[in-house]
Structures are given as structure tokens and as C-alpha cells.
Scaffold this motif. Sequence first.
Motif, PDB file in Angstrom:
ATOM      1  N   MET A   1      61.042  21.425  10.376  1.00  0.00           N
ATOM      2  CA  MET A   1      59.824  21.970  10.978  1.00  0.00           C
ATOM      3  C   MET A   1      59.511  21.236  12.274  1.00  0.00           C
ATOM      4  N   GLU A   2      59.304  21.973  13.353  1.00  0.00           N
ATOM      5  CA  GLU A   2      59.048  21.368  14.650  1.00  0.00           C
ATOM      6  C   GLU A   2      57.650  20.748  14.703  1.00  0.00           C
ATOM      7  N   TRP A   3      57.537  19.691  15.508  1.00  0.00           N
ATOM      8  CA  TRP A   3      56.255  19.010  15.707  1.00  0.00           C
ATOM      9  C   TRP A   3      56.073  18.758  17.193  1.00  0.00           C
ATOM     10  N   THR A   4      54.892  19.067  17.710  1.00  0.00           N
ATOM     11  CA  THR A   4      54.610  18.888  19.133  1.00  0.00           C
ATOM     12  C   THR A   4      53.941  17.541  19.381  1.00  0.00           C
ATOM     13  N   GLN A   5      54.505  16.800  20.316  1.00  0.00           N
ATOM     14  CA  GLN A   5      53.981  15.481  20.670  1.00  0.00           C
ATOM     15  C   GLN A   5      52.513  15.579  21.086  1.00  0.00           C
ATOM     16  N   VAL A   6      51.701  14.638  20.597  1.00  0.00           N
ATOM     17  CA  VAL A   6      50.266  14.653  20.868  1.00  0.00           C
ATOM     18  C   VAL A   6      49.892  13.528  21.826  1.00  0.00           C
ATOM     19  N   ILE A   7      49.249  13.916  22.923  1.00  0.00           N
ATOM     20  CA  ILE A   7      48.728  12.943  23.874  1.00  0.00           C
ATOM     21  C   ILE A   7      47.202  13.027  23.830  1.00  0.00           C
ATOM     22  N   ASN A   8      46.552  11.885  23.834  1.00  0.00           N
ATOM     23  CA  ASN A   8      45.094  11.813  23.716  1.00  0.00           C
ATOM     24  C   ASN A   8      44.620  12.406  22.375  1.00  0.00           C
ATOM     25  N   PRO A   9      45.104  11.867  21.270  1.00  0.00           N
ATOM     26  CA  PRO A   9      44.765  12.418  19.948  1.00  0.00           C
ATOM     27  C   PRO A   9      43.297  12.287  19.569  1.00  0.00           C
ATOM     28  N   LEU A  10      42.566  11.354  20.159  1.00  0.00           N
ATOM     29  CA  LEU A  10      41.165  11.128  19.804  1.00  0.00           C
ATOM     30  C   LEU A  10      40.218  11.858  20.749  1.00  0.00           C
ATOM     31  N   ASP A  11      40.784  12.671  21.635  1.00  0.00           N
ATOM     32  CA  ASP A  11      39.986  13.427  22.612  1.00  0.00           C
ATOM     33  C   ASP A  11      39.138  12.523  23.506  1.00  0.00           C
ATOM     34  N   ASN A  12      39.563  11.297  23.619  1.00  0.00           N
ATOM     35  CA  ASN A  12      38.937  10.340  24.524  1.00  0.00           C
ATOM     36  C   ASN A  12      40.063   9.445  25.014  1.00  0.00           C
ATOM     37  N   LEU A  13      40.434   9.604  26.281  1.00  0.00           N
ATOM     38  CA  LEU A  13      41.627   8.932  26.783  1.00  0.00           C
ATOM     39  C   LEU A  13      41.542   7.416  26.633  1.00  0.00           C
ATOM     40  N   PHE A  14      40.359   6.853  26.849  1.00  0.00           N
ATOM     41  CA  PHE A  14      40.211   5.399  26.734  1.00  0.00           C
ATOM     42  C   PHE A  14      40.461   4.946  25.294  1.00  0.00           C
ATOM     43  N   LEU A  15      39.846   5.621  24.328  1.00  0.00           N
ATOM     44  CA  LEU A  15      40.023   5.227  22.930  1.00  0.00           C
ATOM     45  C   LEU A  15      41.452   5.477  22.462  1.00  0.00           C
ATOM     46  N   SER A  16      42.032   6.602  22.881  1.00  0.00           N
ATOM     47  CA  SER A  16      43.419   6.913  22.485  1.00  0.00           C
ATOM     48  C   SER A  16      44.379   5.859  23.019  1.00  0.00           C
ATOM     49  N   ALA A  17      44.156   5.441  24.269  1.00  0.00           N
ATOM     50  CA  ALA A  17      45.016   4.417  24.872  1.00  0.00           C
ATOM     51  C   ALA A  17      44.831   3.071  24.179  1.00  0.00           C
ATOM     52  N   LEU A  18      43.587   2.769  23.812  1.00  0.00           N
ATOM     53  CA  LEU A  18      43.309   1.498  23.129  1.00  0.00           C
ATOM     54  C   LEU A  18      44.025   1.434  21.789  1.00  0.00           C
ATOM     55  N   VAL A  19      43.994   2.529  21.041  1.00  0.00           N
ATOM     56  CA  VAL A  19      44.691   2.573  19.751  1.00  0.00           C
ATOM     57  C   VAL A  19      46.203   2.522  19.961  1.00  0.00           C
ATOM     58  N   ALA A  20      46.704   3.262  20.964  1.00  0.00           N
ATOM     59  CA  ALA A  20      48.149   3.261  21.242  1.00  0.00           C
ATOM     60  C   ALA A  20      48.642   1.884  21.654  1.00  0.00           C
ATOM     61  N   ALA A  21      47.731   1.071  22.200  1.00  0.00           N
ATOM     62  CA  ALA A  21      48.123  -0.261  22.660  1.00  0.00           C
ATOM     63  C   ALA A  21      48.136  -1.296  21.547  1.00  0.00           C
ATOM     64  N   ILE A  22      47.671  -0.925  20.351  1.00  0.00           N
ATOM     65  CA  ILE A  22      47.580  -1.891  19.243  1.00  0.00           C
ATOM     66  C   ILE A  22      48.911  -2.596  18.965  1.00  0.00           C
ATOM     67  N   PRO A  23      50.041  -1.871  18.839  1.00  0.00           N
ATOM     68  CA  PRO A  23      51.310  -2.581  18.592  1.00  0.00           C
ATOM     69  C   PRO A  23      51.674  -3.548  19.711  1.00  0.00           C
ATOM     70  N   ILE A  24      51.432  -3.160  20.969  1.00  0.00           N
ATOM     71  CA  ILE A  24      51.756  -4.029  22.099  1.00  0.00           C
ATOM     72  C   ILE A  24      50.852  -5.260  22.096  1.00  0.00           C
ATOM     73  N   LEU A  25      49.562  -5.032  21.860  1.00  0.00           N
ATOM     74  CA  LEU A  25      48.624  -6.158  21.813  1.00  0.00           C
ATOM     75  C   LEU A  25      48.981  -7.123  20.685  1.00  0.00           C
ATOM     76  N   PHE A  26      49.424  -6.549  19.558  1.00  0.00           N
ATOM     77  CA  PHE A  26      49.832  -7.419  18.452  1.00  0.00           C
ATOM     78  C   PHE A  26      51.041  -8.257  18.840  1.00  0.00           C
ATOM     79  N   MET A  27      52.006  -7.635  19.522  1.00  0.00           N
ATOM     80  CA  MET A  27      53.193  -8.393  19.927  1.00  0.00           C
ATOM     81  C   MET A  27      52.808  -9.518  20.873  1.00  0.00           C
ATOM     82  N   PHE A  28      51.867  -9.245  21.794  1.00  0.00           N
ATOM     83  CA  PHE A  28      51.365 -10.309  22.667  1.00  0.00           C
ATOM     84  C   PHE A  28      50.811 -11.458  21.826  1.00  0.00           C
ATOM     85  N   TYR A  29      49.956 -11.105  20.886  1.00  0.00           N
ATOM     86  CA  TYR A  29      49.340 -12.121  20.034  1.00  0.00           C
ATOM     87  C   TYR A  29      50.389 -12.874  19.217  1.00  0.00           C
ATOM     88  N   ALA A  30      51.308 -12.125  18.619  1.00  0.00           N
ATOM     89  CA  ALA A  30      52.291 -12.726  17.720  1.00  0.00           C
ATOM     90  C   ALA A  30      53.178 -13.728  18.434  1.00  0.00           C
TER      91      ALA A  30
END
Length: 599
Positions: A1-30
Motif C-alpha cells: 500500500m502506497e504512503w505519501t510523505q508528510v511535511i508539516n504534520p502538525l499544521d504548524n511549521l515551527f512545531l513540526s520542525a521542532l519535533v522533527a529535530a528531536i533525534p538530532i537534538l538528542f544526538m547533540f546531547y548524547a
Amino acid sequence: MEWTQVINPLDNLFLSALVAAIPILFMFYALAIARMKGHIAGSITLLLAIGVAVFVHGMPVNLAIWSSIYGALYGLFPIGWIVLTAVFLYQLTVKSGQFEIIKDSIAAITDDRRLQALLIAFCFGAFLEGAAGFGTPVAITAGMLVGLGFNPLYAAGLCLIANTAPVAFGGIGIPIITAGAVSGVDTMAISQMVGRQLPFLSVFVPFWLVFIMAGWKGAKEVMPAILVCGVSFAAAQWFSANYMSPMLPDIISSLVSIVAMVLFLRRWKPKNVWRFKDEPPATLEVRKHPFGTIAKAWSPFIVLTILIGDWGLKSVKALLDVVTIKIPFDAINKMIIAGGKPIEVVYKFNYLSAAGTAILISAIITAFILKISFGDFIKTFQETVKSLTFPLITIACVLAFAYVANWSGMTPTLGKAFTVTGALFPLVSPILGWLGVFVTGSDTSANALFGKMQAVTATDIGVDPVLTVAANSSGGVAAKMISPQSIAVATAACNLVGKEGDLFRFTVLHSLFFTAIICVLTYLQAYVFTWMIPVYETAKQAVAKVSPEAAAAAEAALRSQGAMIMAATAVVVLVIAVYAYKQVGGGKFGKDSAKISVH
């Protein structure tokens, strides 16, 4: 079943970017704060990325898992394969005793500390960065400078600063290859762009090293040597990055610079031999060797340069790609829709045309040249695999994370968020690379983290993505000298454990200064010197311009040309191998090898 990539899933670009950055921020911290080991930090980061992809972007679990598997496989082959074989070749030269002769041949050229720093920290360090990378340059060159009588803190700091210009092409071009794979931008175009940025820094770094040591007056006294060193390195770096392969610039530019310096210093000497005040006595007794012995010691890397040069040619690649094994990932192939098009997911196991295979062949030829037994050859390979187990796991995790982030829409979301900088993005894009290398200690990892984001953001603001992807790698090189991993390697090599803070303070301002240079240069290239950005086309675009019959004929002609090049190469390499084999020395590991004795 096909799935379409979702950009700005929270309908707020700032919040969506903040959540998307969680893995990167964790790597910085780690890595920067918690000081986790790379493979542990990478594994947790990957799990976080899968969690964000599934629960925030709505990516089906099976697609997220298969994306990570594909990325991990790509991390192990061809990228991990290059790392493994490059370090293996280096270890063969070390364990055979020939590397001691290589070090002697560099250290015996001059007594002047300024010139020794140029030859060892800059030229020889660049050679080691290109051949092995992963902390090897700083560990070896800093130890050599201390042994020659340099103050340990100065030796470590100088070697960290010198290990700047070659980082983007380190480990046989791994950072550039990774940037191309992750971003989707043509790899050779990235190489060309970096080759039109870093040479400016390469000319400047030798002067800066001497200026740090001896001030303006001391630098002026050896300005001819500084110019020979920097200009020869930069010119070879520019040429090889633009016209050969991203795998060769460090090897070629360092060798050209070393040869240029040796020839120049045979004719020219500074009026005064400069030394540090109250410097400790030298602990290394440097021996001189006949030309044949030196040629034998360097022959593995000469063979490596020839083979890697061939492997970078389209005609040779076309010939070797005949035996490529293509493995379609049916569970994910064309199941993800990005930009209105399905993503084709086919794993290509091109084991002959892979650069790591060229390095392995160089290692086999090296075993013949140095008369290394089959048992010792296998033992060294096993030891290399064991020593690189965790680094390879780290690479696999970082690439797995990169593919999950790219295909789930996390990276495009971050890229969209960065468009708020507008026309200023080229000015700040090198800082992303700087941050990535500071945290991960690797230009390769920084490119895997931010390569796609750089491409997406540049496209959105109307700038050629090849510029910003290249700037990610070029900006990252300036952070190598202050990354915790590099600092740890340098302090260990110079017996400065516990003085990491002193070394960080020694290098941090230089790091920020070099980063500022790259930022300004990138901005100017984006809007003023746009002619410096290479014109390129993807393989698909090139094929689309010709008929299938013409494409097949061109492919056949390329393979024929590749066969002739490989035949000629075999003859040249055979001559080099036989000459080196017949030189005095050889035998079992360490037999008849010249040593640097410690008093």
C-alpha cells in the motif's frame, strides 16, 4: 500500500520542525554532553527517528523499519567497506614496519620547527586523513612533533588546526560520497564545489600555522616555503576534486605538496633555524634511508592512488558495473510517494566497482610488495575488523537514521523551516556542517545528518543545492579541531589527558575564524561568484537525451575504453610492485624495517 510523505504534520511549521529535530537534538546531547559512545548514541537516535516518523508523520511501521534497514546496508556497503579497507591498508604498512620509514622520510627533511610543522602537521597529516581518517592524522602527527621536541600542547593544537583542509575528502572521499547519497545531489558535482571552496582555506592554513608559532616576523622569514606548501596543495586539491574523483584529493594534494616541499627545501633554507624557547629535548632519532627503501615504503600508497584514480573513471566503472547485483526492496520499493513521485528502492551491490574493492586490491598488492605472509595478512584484516566494529555500527545507525528522516518527511520539514532565513541561508549553511562535525566528530556523519536538509532548503529559496550541500561539508571541516573526539585523540597522543579544556581553548577561536571564512565565501558564491558553481546533470538526465540504441553504443564504447585503461594500469602497477619487491628489506612483519628509537 502506497504512503505519501508528510511535511508539516502538525499544521504548524515551527512545531513540526521542532519535533522533527528531536533525534538530532538528542544526538547533540548524547555526544557533546552525556559523552555516550557513538554506536549507543546512534542506535538511540535511530529509534527516536522511527518513533517520530511513525507517530508524528504517520509513516507505516514497516516502511520506517525497511527504510532504516536500507540505510544501514548502504552505510555498511559501500561506505563502511571503504573505511574498513582503507584502515586495513594503513595497518599493513604499520605492522610491516614500513610506516616508520615513511615517517623518517618526512621528519628528516629540515630542522626548522616551522617547516617541520608544515611538512608533518599539514602535508603528512593530510595524507593520513585521505588514507585512513578517523583520528589517525592527529594521533600520528602530534606524536611525531612531540618526539621531535615540540611542546605537547602546541603539537596537539597545531595538528588539530592543520587537519582542516583535508577533512572533507578524508577516508578516500567518504564525506562527499555520503553527502551525494543522502542529498540526491550528484556526487562529482559536490566534489567540484568543495574543490572550489576549500583550496582558498588550503592556501591560508600553512601561513596561519606558522603565524601561530612564530608570529608575523617568523612567518615572513619562511614565506617562500609557506607559499610552496599552500599553493601546491591547493592547486592539486582543486584539480583532483574537479577533474578526477572525490576519493583522491587528499592523497594527491598531500603527495604533491610533500614532493614540492622536499624539492624546494633542497635548494632553499631559511636564514635562521627557528626553535621554541625552552623546548624539551627531542626523543626521536630520525634516520635517513636510501631512495629505494623510501620508494618501497611509499609504494602501497602510490599503487592506491593509481587504482583509485582508475576506479573514479566512468569508463572503468562502466566495465566493472557489469557484475552489479541489484536487490529490489519489494516491501518498500515505490511504496513511498515524495514530491508526487514514488521512490525507487533498489540496493545495488556493485562489489567490483566499489572504491573499497580498489583499496582491497591495493592491500593485496601491498602484501606482495612487502612480502607479508597470507597468515599475517588475514590476521591483520581480522584485527582491523575487530577494531572498527563499533565505528561501523555507528556509521550504519547514522545512515539508517538519515534515510528514515529523509523518506518520512522529517528532513524536508526541517528544510522548510530553514527557509525563514531566506536569502541569508547560504551564509548560515556552513554552520550546520560545523555543528554536525562538532557533535559527531565526523564530516561524514554531519553530511548524513544535514545533507538532505541543505538540498531541500536551497531548492526552496532558489539557490543551487550543490552549493549548500558542499558548504555543509566545507563548513564542517572547521569543527574537526574542537570536536570532543578529536580533542580526546590529540590529548592521548601527546600525553595531555586531563588538559582537554586547555586544548579546546587553544583551538576554538581558530575554528570559529575558519568557519566565518567559509560562510562568507559560500554567500559570495551564491549571489556574486555564481560562475563558480559547477554545471552538472544527473545520470538519468544524461540518458534521457539520447536514444536507447545510442546509449547502449556509448556504454559499450565506455567499457572498451575501461578495459584498455585497466590493462595499462595492470602493467604500470606490476612494474611498481616488482621494483619495490626487489628493494632491500621485507620479509615477515617488522623484519629489517627502520625504527624511530625512543631514548
